[in-house]
Write a protein that holds these residues in place. Structure first.
Motif, PDB file in Angstrom:
ATOM      1  N   THR A 109       0.845  -1.204   0.000  1.00 39.89           N
ATOM      2  CA  THR A 109       0.000   0.000   0.000  1.00 39.89           C
ATOM      3  C   THR A 109       0.876   1.248   0.000  1.00 39.89           C
ATOM      4  O   THR A 109       0.644   2.193  -0.765  1.00 39.89           O
ATOM      5  CB  THR A 109      -0.920   0.008   1.237  1.00 39.89           C
ATOM      6  N   GLY A 124       0.148   9.697  10.366  1.00 39.21           N
ATOM      7  CA  GLY A 124       0.043   8.365  10.982  1.00 39.21           C
ATOM      8  C   GLY A 124       1.290   7.538  10.723  1.00 39.21           C
ATOM      9  O   GLY A 124       1.211   6.375  10.350  1.00 39.21           O
ATOM     10  N   ALA A 163       3.435   6.037  12.515  1.00 35.42           N
ATOM     11  CA  ALA A 163       3.768   4.850  13.311  1.00 35.42           C
ATOM     12  C   ALA A 163       2.872   3.668  12.980  1.00 35.42           C
ATOM     13  O   ALA A 163       3.066   2.574  13.493  1.00 35.42           O
ATOM     14  CB  ALA A 163       3.651   5.162  14.806  1.00 35.42           C
ATOM     15  N   GLY A 164       1.882   3.871  12.108  1.00 36.68           N
ATOM     16  CA  GLY A 164       0.910   2.822  11.817  1.00 36.68           C
ATOM     17  C   GLY A 164       1.474   1.781  10.862  1.00 36.68           C
ATOM     18  O   GLY A 164       2.617   1.878  10.398  1.00 36.68           O
ATOM     19  N   VAL A 194       0.649   1.010   7.673  1.00 37.39           N
ATOM     20  CA  VAL A 194       1.007   1.587   6.375  1.00 37.39           C
ATOM     21  C   VAL A 194       2.001   2.727   6.570  1.00 37.39           C
ATOM     22  O   VAL A 194       3.002   2.841   5.847  1.00 37.39           O
ATOM     23  CB  VAL A 194      -0.249   2.105   5.642  1.00 37.39           C
ATOM     24  N   THR A 203       3.568  12.354  11.239  1.00 43.63           N
ATOM     25  CA  THR A 203       2.771  12.695  12.415  1.00 43.63           C
ATOM     26  C   THR A 203       2.401  11.422  13.166  1.00 43.63           C
ATOM     27  O   THR A 203       2.417  10.330  12.614  1.00 43.63           O
ATOM     28  CB  THR A 203       1.468  13.423  12.037  1.00 43.63           C
ATOM     29  N   VAL A 232      -4.907   8.361   8.146  1.00 42.47           N
ATOM     30  CA  VAL A 232      -5.730   8.539   9.350  1.00 42.47           C
ATOM     31  C   VAL A 232      -7.185   8.877   9.014  1.00 42.47           C
ATOM     32  O   VAL A 232      -8.122   8.281   9.545  1.00 42.47           O
ATOM     33  CB  VAL A 232      -5.129   9.620  10.271  1.00 42.47           C
ATOM     34  N   ILE A 251      -7.360   1.538  -3.813  1.00 42.84           N
ATOM     35  CA  ILE A 251      -7.334   0.297  -3.027  1.00 42.84           C
ATOM     36  C   ILE A 251      -6.127  -0.509  -3.496  1.00 42.84           C
ATOM     37  O   ILE A 251      -5.944  -0.716  -4.702  1.00 42.84           O
ATOM     38  CB  ILE A 251      -8.619  -0.539  -3.252  1.00 42.84           C
ATOM     39  N   VAL A 252      -5.325  -0.943  -2.562  1.00 42.59           N
ATOM     40  CA  VAL A 252      -4.112  -1.695  -2.898  1.00 42.59           C
ATOM     41  C   VAL A 252      -4.466  -2.955  -3.689  1.00 42.59           C
ATOM     42  O   VAL A 252      -5.500  -3.573  -3.444  1.00 42.59           O
ATOM     43  CB  VAL A 252      -3.339  -2.062  -1.599  1.00 42.59           C
TER      44      VAL A 252
HETATM   45  N1  LIG Z   1      -6.768   1.957   0.502  1.00 44.78           N
HETATM   46  C1  LIG Z   1      -6.050   0.862   0.759  1.00 44.78           C
HETATM   47  O1  LIG Z   1      -5.707   0.077  -0.124  1.00 44.78           O
HETATM   48  C2  LIG Z   1      -5.642   0.589   2.154  1.00 44.78           C
HETATM   49  C3  LIG Z   1      -4.685  -0.385   2.462  1.00 44.78           C
HETATM   50  C4  LIG Z   1      -4.295  -0.562   3.784  1.00 44.78           C
HETATM   51  C5  LIG Z   1      -4.884   0.200   4.770  1.00 44.78           C
HETATM   52  N2  LIG Z   1      -5.852   1.119   4.439  1.00 44.78           N
HETATM   53  C6  LIG Z   1      -6.465   1.984   5.428  1.00 44.78           C
HETATM   54  O2  LIG Z   1      -5.468   2.887   5.829  1.00 44.78           O
HETATM   55  C7  LIG Z   1      -5.705   3.255   7.162  1.00 44.78           C
HETATM   56  C8  LIG Z   1      -4.443   2.986   7.993  1.00 44.78           C
HETATM   57  O3  LIG Z   1      -4.205   1.589   8.046  1.00 44.78           O
HETATM   58  P1  LIG Z   1      -3.089   1.030   9.022  1.00 44.78           P
HETATM   59  O4  LIG Z   1      -3.147  -0.458   8.893  1.00 44.78           O
HETATM   60  O5  LIG Z   1      -1.812   1.730   8.780  1.00 44.78           O
HETATM   61  O6  LIG Z   1      -3.709   1.456  10.440  1.00 44.78           O
HETATM   62  P2  LIG Z   1      -2.945   1.718  11.802  1.00 44.78           P
HETATM   63  O7  LIG Z   1      -1.833   0.740  11.942  1.00 44.78           O
HETATM   64  O8  LIG Z   1      -3.993   1.779  12.865  1.00 44.78           O
HETATM   65  O9  LIG Z   1      -2.287   3.151  11.589  1.00 44.78           O
HETATM   66  C9  LIG Z   1      -2.923   4.357  11.794  1.00 44.78           C
HETATM   67  C10 LIG Z   1      -1.940   5.223  12.550  1.00 44.78           C
HETATM   68  O10 LIG Z   1      -2.441   6.543  12.637  1.00 44.78           O
HETATM   69  C11 LIG Z   1      -2.197   7.005  13.964  1.00 44.78           C
HETATM   70  N3  LIG Z   1      -3.095   8.093  14.307  1.00 44.78           N
HETATM   71  C12 LIG Z   1      -4.346   8.037  14.845  1.00 44.78           C
HETATM   72  N4  LIG Z   1      -4.825   9.279  15.004  1.00 44.78           N
HETATM   73  C13 LIG Z   1      -3.867  10.133  14.569  1.00 44.78           C
HETATM   74  C14 LIG Z   1      -3.758  11.544  14.478  1.00 44.78           C
HETATM   75  N5  LIG Z   1      -4.748  12.345  14.881  1.00 44.78           N
HETATM   76  N6  LIG Z   1      -2.627  12.075  13.971  1.00 44.78           N
HETATM   77  C15 LIG Z   1      -1.622  11.304  13.563  1.00 44.78           C
HETATM   78  N7  LIG Z   1      -1.643   9.947  13.629  1.00 44.78           N
HETATM   79  C16 LIG Z   1      -2.769   9.389  14.121  1.00 44.78           C
HETATM   80  C17 LIG Z   1      -2.419   5.771  14.810  1.00 44.78           C
HETATM   81  O11 LIG Z   1      -1.838   5.913  16.087  1.00 44.78           O
HETATM   82  P3  LIG Z   1      -2.447   5.108  17.341  1.00 44.78           P
HETATM   83  O12 LIG Z   1      -2.407   3.664  16.995  1.00 44.78           O
HETATM   84  O13 LIG Z   1      -1.522   5.480  18.430  1.00 44.78           O
HETATM   85  O14 LIG Z   1      -3.858   5.622  17.496  1.00 44.78           O
HETATM   86  C18 LIG Z   1      -1.685   4.726  13.978  1.00 44.78           C
HETATM   87  O15 LIG Z   1      -0.295   4.746  14.240  1.00 44.78           O
HETATM   88  C19 LIG Z   1      -6.937   2.464   7.622  1.00 44.78           C
HETATM   89  O16 LIG Z   1      -8.073   3.276   7.438  1.00 44.78           O
HETATM   90  C20 LIG Z   1      -6.960   1.284   6.662  1.00 44.78           C
HETATM   91  O17 LIG Z   1      -8.284   0.769   6.526  1.00 44.78           O
HETATM   92  C21 LIG Z   1      -6.225   1.325   3.165  1.00 44.78           C
END
Ligand SMILES: NC(=O)c1ccc[n+]([C@@H]2O[C@H](COP(=O)([O-])OP(=O)(O)OC[C@H]3O[C@@H](n4cnc5c(N)ncnc54)[C@H](OP(=O)(O)O)[C@@H]3O)[C@@H](O)[C@H]2O)c1
Length: 321
Positions: A135, A156, A158-159, A161, A179, A226, A267-268
């Protein structure tokens, strides 16, 4: 191949409470498919909330379903006409969300979606990569067309992606600001970000204030993982003519157009060529898989239940063998 295998399955739509560890039929690879003996499988906490996780491509119920769509394992067999990988080869891949996942001893998927796995890391680390790293790669390379020297903001960082987007943006020659919560600052700077904006209170933003980390005119590329209010702020942080890529929800095209920002949601998709490039980056020590914690397959339900609880950054992985 044994006729049955152990798997984590849900017989009815719902959350982790539906998941049971039980015997299931071993899948048989169809035309163009490979059967993979699973060593490790990463979970995505949100996947049980997605329609695709419960239905076929044309919308029919497909319960019982097997979750967990990132696999690292060994090719155990090939269906008619399947090529590109060989029996015994150690591979990894992203499994489409509208088919059974890898929380099982075996999984079948299109052979064309598999690539040789990075050999410098274990199967558990390998399984963290397909969804998050693909992604991030597709966001930066295919959609943002990031060029060396450009200023990149990863919301985001640290998440799942985000931690890959920070690393890959730096590898691609970007100057990266990220961030996230203040507590994740050192982790994210260690991934290659040169500036960090804390989204929560106490420690505030980057030294010198938040504005010091925002380039005059805005970022060339903004990756938003985010959504919500964070996405709302992204339009004004992207320079006129810059690229905003959103992952959680589609952007508001009116807002983007008013500011001259090119905004994209995608979408990936599985991509073996890109997986091979990512494996090479891991094996040359440039890309670091981020493994949060592991659970044995039989405790897969507990793995899904930790969503929302404090945990180390990175992916949660089921160990199958
Ligand atoms: N379109 C696509 O193909 C695709 C593919 C993969 C994922 N996604 C989507 O992408 C999003 C992220 O996925 P992910 O797996 O990376 O999720 P994740 O691991 O939960 O990462 C989200 C990150 O954002 C941080 N965050 C939350 N609120 C924030 C704020 N106000 N400012 C800055 N950072 C903040 C979170 O911190 P905390 O954990 O400390 O709250 C976490 O580190 C999701 O909505 C997922 O459904 C889409």
């Amino acid at each position: 191949m044994p006729p049955t295998m152990m798997a984590l399955r849900a017989h009815a739509r719902g959350g982790p409470e539906q998941l049971v560890y039980e015997q299931a039929p071993t899948p048989e690879p169809g035309p163009g498919e490979a059967l993979v003996e699973v060593h490790a499988a990463a979970i995505t906490f949100a996947e049980l909330t997605w329609d695709q996780s419960w239905t076929t491509g044309d919308g029919r119920d497909r319960t019982p379903v097997i979750p967990s769509h990132e696999v690292s394992g060994t090719v155990a067999g090939l269906g008619p006409g399947a090529g590109g990988v060989s029996p015994g080869e150690e591979v990894y891949g992203l499994i489409d969300f509208d088919r059974d996942g890898a929380a099982a001893q075996y999984v079948k998927l299109p052979a064309a979606h598999l690539a040789a796995r990075p050999r410098s890391v274990a199967h558990a680390e390998t399984a963290t990569l397909p969804l998050a790293a693909l992604t991030a790669w597709q966001a930066l390379v295919d959609h943002a067309a990031l060029k060396p020297g450009e200023q990149v903001l990863v919301q985001g960082g640290a998440g799942g992606v985000g931690s890959h987007a920070v690393q890959l943006a730096a590898i691609l020659g970007g100057s990266v600001t990220a961030t996230g919560r203040a507590a994740q600052r050192e982790f994210v700077l260690g991934l290659g970000a040169s500036a960090y904006l804390a989204s929560d209170s106490e420690q505030g933003g980057e030294q010198g204030g938040e504005s010091a980390a925002i380039p005059p005119g805005g970022f060339d590329v903004v990756i938003d993982t985010v959504g919500g209010a964070v996405l709302d702020a992204c339009y004004g942080m992207t320079r006129r003519g810059g690229r905003l890529v959103t992952l959680g929800e589609p952007p508001d095209q009116d807002k983007a157009a008013a500011l001259g920002v090119h905004a994209t949601f995608f979408i990936v998709t599985p991509d073996a060529v890109e997986l091979a490039q990512l494996a090479a980056l891991v094996d040359t020590g440039r890309l670091r898989p981020v493994l949060s914690q592991t659970f044995p397959l039989r405790e897969g339900r507990a793995a899904f239940e930790i969503a929302g609880r404090p945990r180390p950054p990175g992916k949660t992985v089921l160990i199958v063998r």
